[in-house]
Every structure is written in structure tokens, then in C-alpha cells.
Design an enzyme around this catalytic site. Structure first.
Site, PDB file in Angstrom:
ATOM      1  N   CYS A   1       1.791   3.416   1.985  1.00 47.23           N
ATOM      2  CA  CYS A   1       0.548   3.438   1.202  1.00 47.23           C
ATOM      3  C   CYS A   1       0.930   3.878  -0.201  1.00 47.23           C
ATOM      4  O   CYS A   1       0.825   5.058  -0.542  1.00 47.23           O
ATOM      5  CB  CYS A   1      -0.466   4.394   1.825  1.00 47.23           C
ATOM      6  SG  CYS A   1      -0.873   4.014   3.546  1.00 47.23           S
TER       7      CYS A   1
ATOM      8  N   LYS B   1       5.460   7.919  -6.284  1.00 53.93           N
ATOM      9  CA  LYS B   1       6.467   8.272  -5.276  1.00 53.93           C
ATOM     10  C   LYS B   1       7.425   7.106  -5.054  1.00 53.93           C
ATOM     11  O   LYS B   1       8.626   7.303  -4.828  1.00 53.93           O
ATOM     12  CB  LYS B   1       5.781   8.685  -3.980  1.00 53.93           C
ATOM     13  CG  LYS B   1       4.878   9.919  -4.130  1.00 53.93           C
ATOM     14  CD  LYS B   1       4.178  10.248  -2.831  1.00 53.93           C
ATOM     15  CE  LYS B   1       3.178  11.380  -3.027  1.00 53.93           C
ATOM     16  NZ  LYS B   1       2.038  10.987  -3.884  1.00 53.93           N
TER      17      LYS B   1
ATOM     18  N   ASP C   1      -2.152  -4.764   4.180  1.00 53.39           N
ATOM     19  CA  ASP C   1      -2.756  -3.658   4.921  1.00 53.39           C
ATOM     20  C   ASP C   1      -1.684  -2.977   5.777  1.00 53.39           C
ATOM     21  O   ASP C   1      -1.106  -3.596   6.670  1.00 53.39           O
ATOM     22  CB  ASP C   1      -3.886  -4.195   5.795  1.00 53.39           C
ATOM     23  CG  ASP C   1      -4.645  -3.101   6.539  1.00 53.39           C
ATOM     24  OD1 ASP C   1      -4.182  -1.939   6.551  1.00 53.39           O
ATOM     25  OD2 ASP C   1      -5.705  -3.396   7.118  1.00 53.39           O
TER      26      ASP C   1
ATOM     27  N   CYS D   1      -2.957  14.679   0.326  1.00 53.66           N
ATOM     28  CA  CYS D   1      -3.376  15.561  -0.768  1.00 53.66           C
ATOM     29  C   CYS D   1      -4.694  16.231  -0.391  1.00 53.66           C
ATOM     30  O   CYS D   1      -5.622  16.309  -1.198  1.00 53.66           O
ATOM     31  CB  CYS D   1      -3.501  14.795  -2.084  1.00 53.66           C
ATOM     32  SG  CYS D   1      -4.671  13.416  -2.048  1.00 53.66           S
TER      33      CYS D   1
END
Length: 328
Positions: free
Chosen positions: A101, A107, A152, A232
Site C-alpha cells: 500500500c 517509504k 488492489d 499511523c
């Protein structure tokens, strides 16, 4: 109020202040003082089309300088835990890495940089404009090992072994040396976020999606490979409970110590042992007690003081690292 006037800026916590109000006694937080770039009339007569700087802050409460567009070909801004995650994953040159994702790509690009741009970094996201942003960031930073796809992540596991997709998603089981699952979450660790309209239903909706993505990641990981799960947010359900579920559901996965260990240990309540909690990293500034700190003496600081300081001025974040046992 006229352009050039010195004004005080507050955040309306509960969203109760009416547009154009001259006084407000509701719940608010002081953000600092600044100079108005526009008059009151210009501000309220131009809504909602008005964009840009309304108040130029001269005396903010939070003295954080802006690094927007500063050396964009060399720097990609990240919060501390977001940078820690890629080091915990510890990607090596020549490996095949999956960022399940990936948007907006901070990242992803960090992983590629740590690999010295040698190997392959596959970045997935199901929103096309976010994928374009990943590609733009990779191009801007001169990273050639990144391949980004609009796909996805819950469908990234190839079930049909016959059809070859030529390196594009979906992928065969055990295709990746390391996988980062920075999962969609309630985002309750983010800042600044002084007011929100989330419902309990929305906050609790992420756990099933995270488990679908984790299941795919576990299947795509090679034996001996590393899987890092991060969010997060600060909720137990999306963090420690997910680790407990993963260890029970996938007995071939083992929880690992992390390096670097900058955040605090995991939170009680999910049935994990004290040793397992120590293998997690939780950045949670709301649980850090207030105390005096001398940032100038960090070189000689104890590890406990470093962890305290990192959590004191940081977003809420969670990291867990797993290794997939090799078949016997």
C-alpha cells in the site's frame, strides 16, 4: 480587520464557529500570531474559491520550519517513524521488495535508496492518481528500481498458476524477499488533526481490510523473508490485536526484534507476552509524561531518554516485524 493587521490564530476544535463571526467563546486552541495577508472582506467574500495564504505566521506556537520544495531532487520529507520503518525492513541490494500500500511513495523511495537502487521495488496502490505520484517521486529522485502499479492489494495474490503476467500484479505465492504492509488505518496518530467527524463505525472498519491485506502479504512472502506491518494509528485493534491474530493465524510467522528500536514497546490488552511487546515499536506521544529535556546532550543520552524524546515530538505510529520460517 485589514490586510497587514496583526492577528491571533485559533483552531475551532468542535467546528461550531459560524463563518464571519466576530466573537467566539467555544472550544478553541491558540496556534500563534501572524499578519493578515487579506482583509476580512476579501476573505469572506471570496469563499469557497479562495486559496493561498490568509495569515503569514510570525509567532507560531510550534516552531517547525517549512521544507516544502527544498532540494526536491534530493529530499523526501518523512515523519520519524515512517523513516524507521524502512530501516526495520532492512532491504538489501538485489532483492525483490513489495510495498503493498505504497502511496504517496515516501517509504517506497526510501526502500529503493537503502538498496542503492539495485534490485526491484514493486509499489501497489488502487488509486490511479496516487500511483502517478509514486512514479513522479521516483523520477524526481532518480530511482530506476521502482515499478508502480494501480492495483488492489487485496487481489495481489495470483490464484491462476497458468497465465503469466510478465512481472505485473497479481503475483505468484512466495515471490518477494521482503514486504512492507503500511496498512490503511484510522490514522488517529496523525497530526495536526484538532477536530474530526469520524464515527465509531468508521474507526472500527479498518481491521478486516488490514487482515485481508496481511493474508495476501503472508502468502506472497518467500520462506525466510521479512514482513513489516505498520500503521499511523494508536488503536489496540489495528495494532497489537492484529499482531496477536497474525501469530495465531500464520504459525509459520515469527515476531522479530527490530533495529533500530526508537519507539516504545507495545501496549497491553491483546494477550501478547511481555517479551512479544518488547519486539514491537509504538510511537505514542499521548502517553509520554511531561519532563524537562536537554536536546543538546543527545550524544550522551541514555537510550531511555532518546526513546522518550522521540515519542514526545512525533506522530502516533506502530511497527511489527515478522519473519517467515523456512519449510522443513
Amino acid at each position: 480587520m485589514k490586510g497587514g493587521d496583526v492577528v491571533s490564530v485559533y483552531s475551532d476544535i468542535k467546528g461550531k464557529c459560524k463563518k464571519g463571526a466576530k466573537e467566539f467563546d467555544g472550544t478553541k486552541i491558540f496556534l500563534g500570531n501572524g499578519i493578515s495577508e487579506l482583509s476580512r472582506k476579501e476573505i469572506f467574500s471570496s469563499l469557497p474559491e479562495l486559496k493561498g495564504i490568509g495569515v503569514r505566521m510570525t509567532d507560531p506556537v510550534y516552531l517547525s520550519p517549512s521544507f516544502d520544495n527544498v532540494l526536491p531532487s534530493y529530499l523526501f520529507l518523512q515523519n520519524l517513524p515512517s523513516a524507521v520503518v524502512s530501516h526495520v525492513l532492512d532491504p538489501q541490494p538485489g532483492e525483490k521488495i513489495l510495498d503493498l500500500c505504497a502511496a504517496p511513495g515516501g517509504k517506497t523511495t526510501h526502500i529503493a535508496a537503502l538498496m542503492h537502487d539495485q534490485g526491484e521495488v514493486i509499489a501497489l496502490d488502487k488509486i490511479s492518481n496516487k500511483v502517478e505520484k509514486i512514479k513522479q517521486n521516483a523520477l524526481l529522485l532518480g530511482l530506476n528500481s521502482i515499478r508502480a502499479f494501480c492495483f488492489d492489494g487485496t487481489k495481489a495474490l495470483k490464484l491462476d498458476m497458468v497465465k503469466d503476467t510478465d512481472g505485473e500484479p497479481p503475483f505468484l505465492p512466495e515471490s518477494f524477499d521482503r514486504i512492507l504492509l503500511d496498512a490503511p488505518c484510522s490514522g488517529m496518530g496523525q497530526r495536526p488533526n484538532m477536530a474530526c467527524t469520524w464515527t465509531l463505525k468508521e474507526v472500527t472498519s479498518y481491521q478486516p481490510l488490514q487482515r485481508k491485506l496481511f493474508t495476501v502479504a503472508a502468502e506472497l512472502l518467500k520462506p525466510g523473508g521479512v514482513l513489516v506491518y505498520s500503521t499511523c494509528t494508536v488503536t489496540l485493534a489495528e495494532n497489537e490485536e492484529q499482531v496477536a491474530w497474525a501469530l495465531e493465524t500464520f504459525p509459520h510467522l515469527q515476531l522479530q526484534h527490530q533495529d533500530p528500536q526508537v519507539g516504545g514497546e507495545g501496549m497491553l490488552g491483546a494477550g501478547l507476552s511481555s517479551e512479544q511487546l518488547k519486539r514491537l515499536q509504538r510511537f505514542d506521544p499521548c502517553v509520554v509524561p511531561s519532563q524537562d529535556s536537554d536536546t543538546g546532550s543527545l550524544r550522551d543520552a541514555r537510550i531511555e531518554d532518546t526513546i522518550w524524546l522521540a515519542n514526545k515530538d512525533c506522530i502516533g505510529f506502530f511497527i511489527a516485524k515478522f519473519i517467515k520460517c523456512k519449510s522443513t
